[in-house]
Design an enzyme around this catalytic site. Structure first.
Site, short mmCIF file in Angstrom:
data_model
loop_
_atom_site.label_atom_id
_atom_site.label_comp_id
_atom_site.label_asym_id
_atom_site.label_seq_id
_atom_site.Cartn_x
_atom_site.Cartn_y
_atom_site.Cartn_z
N ASP A 27 0.83 -1.21 0.00
CA ASP A 27 0.00 0.00 0.00
C ASP A 27 0.87 1.26 0.00
O ASP A 27 1.97 1.25 0.55
CB ASP A 27 -0.90 -0.03 1.25
CG ASP A 27 -2.07 0.92 1.12
OD1 ASP A 27 -2.29 1.50 0.04
OD2 ASP A 27 -2.78 1.10 2.13
N SER A 72 -7.30 -5.93 -5.75
CA SER A 72 -8.40 -6.51 -4.98
C SER A 72 -9.69 -6.48 -5.80
O SER A 72 -9.79 -5.76 -6.79
CB SER A 72 -8.61 -5.71 -3.69
OG SER A 72 -9.29 -4.51 -3.97
N ASN A 75 -10.82 -3.07 -6.22
CA ASN A 75 -10.04 -2.12 -7.02
C ASN A 75 -10.71 -1.77 -8.37
O ASN A 75 -10.31 -0.81 -9.02
CB ASN A 75 -8.61 -2.62 -7.27
CG ASN A 75 -7.69 -2.47 -6.07
OD1 ASN A 75 -6.72 -3.19 -5.93
ND2 ASN A 75 -8.00 -1.52 -5.18
N TRP A 76 -11.75 -2.53 -8.77
CA TRP A 76 -12.48 -2.17 -10.00
C TRP A 76 -13.17 -0.83 -9.85
O TRP A 76 -13.61 -0.24 -10.83
CB TRP A 76 -13.50 -3.26 -10.35
CG TRP A 76 -12.88 -4.58 -10.67
CD1 TRP A 76 -12.94 -5.70 -9.89
CD2 TRP A 76 -12.07 -4.93 -11.80
NE1 TRP A 76 -12.23 -6.72 -10.48
CE2 TRP A 76 -11.70 -6.28 -11.65
CE3 TRP A 76 -11.64 -4.23 -12.94
CZ2 TRP A 76 -10.91 -6.95 -12.59
CZ3 TRP A 76 -10.86 -4.90 -13.87
CH2 TRP A 76 -10.49 -6.23 -13.70
N ARG A 78 -11.73 1.83 -9.01
CA ARG A 78 -10.80 2.90 -9.40
C ARG A 78 -11.11 3.37 -10.82
O ARG A 78 -11.88 2.75 -11.54
CB ARG A 78 -9.37 2.38 -9.29
CG ARG A 78 -9.05 2.02 -7.85
CD ARG A 78 -7.60 1.95 -7.57
NE ARG A 78 -7.41 1.74 -6.14
CZ ARG A 78 -6.28 1.89 -5.49
NH1 ARG A 78 -5.20 2.27 -6.13
NH2 ARG A 78 -6.20 1.68 -4.19
#
Ligand code: FPP
Length: 239
Positions: A27, A72, A75-76, A78
């Protein structure tokens, strides 16, 4: 009263031994870039360099398995641009580093559902999996489109389908079933949470949080985490 028959697979670390399986929530790429007034993509690019250096540094250490949270299932959310940047970086990483990984005996594995990425990425990943399948060195597992709650639900459903739902049968259906037990889970960038990563596997893992942003995380930082693990006594609920 007899002890309940829950078997806990013990990993490394008891009696001072080092960890066999380490996982990392990488991260801080975005904050690394922001601090330098650079686009987020530059942070991810530096993040890939940190991955490369770390994987190289594992040769000859006792680490058998490294599991990295690269993308993850959340994360889609984003932007399309950032998802494309991350996908391009992954494709580039495979093209540039697969040869070296094969030479060094690294075995690549994926957890999560990578079929959701673009067809070119899927083909590259599948080819890399096939070409490293028989390697016997470090197992490098990359979590792609991965969510631990989804993984546990899938494993529990598969265990139920087979007729026996126990800790052991659920464990046997997890994406990580053929990996050693997780010993140490590291998260960089100062965030103190697991973010849906390896929730089941972390049941007895040692947790290590550092403020270092992922692009700045060096093999020396990794060895500090490993050393801190060696100094802890693991009791698995006993005394
Ligand atoms: C978190 O930083 C990082 C990610 C979501 C992606 C991690 C991916 C890589 C390091 C590259 C791909 C990996 C491999 C194995 C080739 P963030 O963007 O959430 O940072 P922030 O919280 O500071 O914004």
């Amino acid at each position: 009263m007899p002890a309940p028959s829950v078997s806990i697979a013990k990993g490394g670390g008891t009696h001072g031994a080092g960890p066999r399986h380490v996982a990392i929530i990488m991260d801080g790429n975005g904050r690394w870039a922001k601090k330098r007034l650079l686009p987020r993509a530059m942070g991810h690019r530096k993040g890939v360099e940190a991955v490369r250096k770390l994987v190289r540094s594992l040769r000859g250490t006792g680490i058998d398995a490294l599991t990295l949270y690269a993308f993850s299932s959340e994360n889609w959310k984003r932007t399309e641009e950032e998802i494309a940047d991350l996908t391009t970086l992954m494709k580039h990483f495979i093209r540039s580093d697969l040869g070296e990984m094969i030479e060094n005996g690294v075995k690549l594995r994926i957890i999560g559902d990578h079929s959701a990425f673009d067809p070119e990425a899927v083909a590259l990943i599948d080819d890399a999996l096939a070409r490293t399948a028989h390697n016997t060195g470090t197992v490098l597992t990359v979590a792609l489109n991965y969510g631990a709650q989804q993984e546990i639900a899938r494993a529990a459903a598969a265990a139920a389908q087979a007729g026996v739902v126990t800790v052991d049968t659920i464990s046997a259906h997890l994406d990580t079933a053929d990996l050693p037990p997780l010993d140490l889970l590291i998260r960089t960038s100062g965030e103190i949470r697991l973010s849906n990563f390896l929730l089941w596997q972390a049941a007895y893992a040692e947790l290590y949080f550092t403020d270092v942003l992922w692009p700045d995380f060096t093999p020396e930082h990794f060895q500090e985490a490993v050393a801190s693990f060696g100094a802890r006594e693991r009791r698995y609920g006993g005394r």
